[in-house]
Design an enzyme around this catalytic site. Structure first.
Site, PDB file in Angstrom:
ATOM      1  CB  CYS A 122      37.085 -41.997  75.071  1.00 21.07           C
ATOM      2  SG  CYS A 122      37.398 -42.190  73.205  1.00 21.07           S
ATOM      3  CB  THR A 123      36.637 -44.258  80.195  1.00 27.74           C
ATOM      4  OG1 THR A 123      35.778 -44.887  79.430  1.00 27.74           O
ATOM      5  CG2 THR A 123      36.241 -44.323  81.607  1.00 27.74           C
TER       6      THR A 123
END
Length: 151
Positions: free
Chosen positions: A42-43
């Site tokens: 997600c980062t």
């Protein structure tokens, strides 16, 4: 859902804002759903959208990330990653259910209920034009940008 109008919604977003689809009329909207703030995939995805943000703006598009995380978590993630777009908190899963992104997934050998990484492009008239499900992060933001640039 492709080529169908998307019903308006308003949800709390990072920075103390409220994100409303109707407020985005005239601009394409990229809604990307992701499982959890500050996790590796997600980062990476958030950074990819961040790095391409100027090109999305030039193409007339608004980016908004969506997860079930709290506003506090979103604000921390936004600050740490220097995200120039909002993150929508869908804690009651209203938007997740509307876009059918909640799935049973395998995590460390057990089944868990979570968000399947997915992206949706809504045109300036509020019509869904494209969806990606089961997204692989590498190259995805660029693929979305390429699509948005030709709307």
């Amino acid at each position: 859902m492709i080529d169908q109008p998307v019903e308006d919604f308003s949800l709390p977003a990072s920075g103390g804002r409220i994100f409303s689809l109707s407020a985005c009329r005239g601009s394409a909207v990229v809604l990307y759903f992701y499982p959890k703030d500050s996790t590796p995939g997600c980062t990476s995805e958030a950074r990819d959208f961040r790095d391409l943000h100027p090109q999305f703006v030039a193409a007339g598009a608004i980016i908004a990330g969506v997860s079930r995380d709290s506003l506090r978590s979103h604000d921390n993630f936004t600050a740490k990653q220097e995200l120039p777009f909002v993150l929508i908190s869908d804690s009651d899963e209203m938007l997740c259910n509307r876009f059918a992104v909640i799935r049973m997934k395998s995590m460390y050998g057990r089944q868990v209920r979570g968000i399947e990484r997915s992206t949706f492009v809504i045109d300036g008239n509020g019509v869904l034009r494209r969806e990606w499900r089961g997204v692989r992060v590498a190259g995805h933001a660029q693929e979305v940008l390429d699509f948005v640039s030709h709307l």
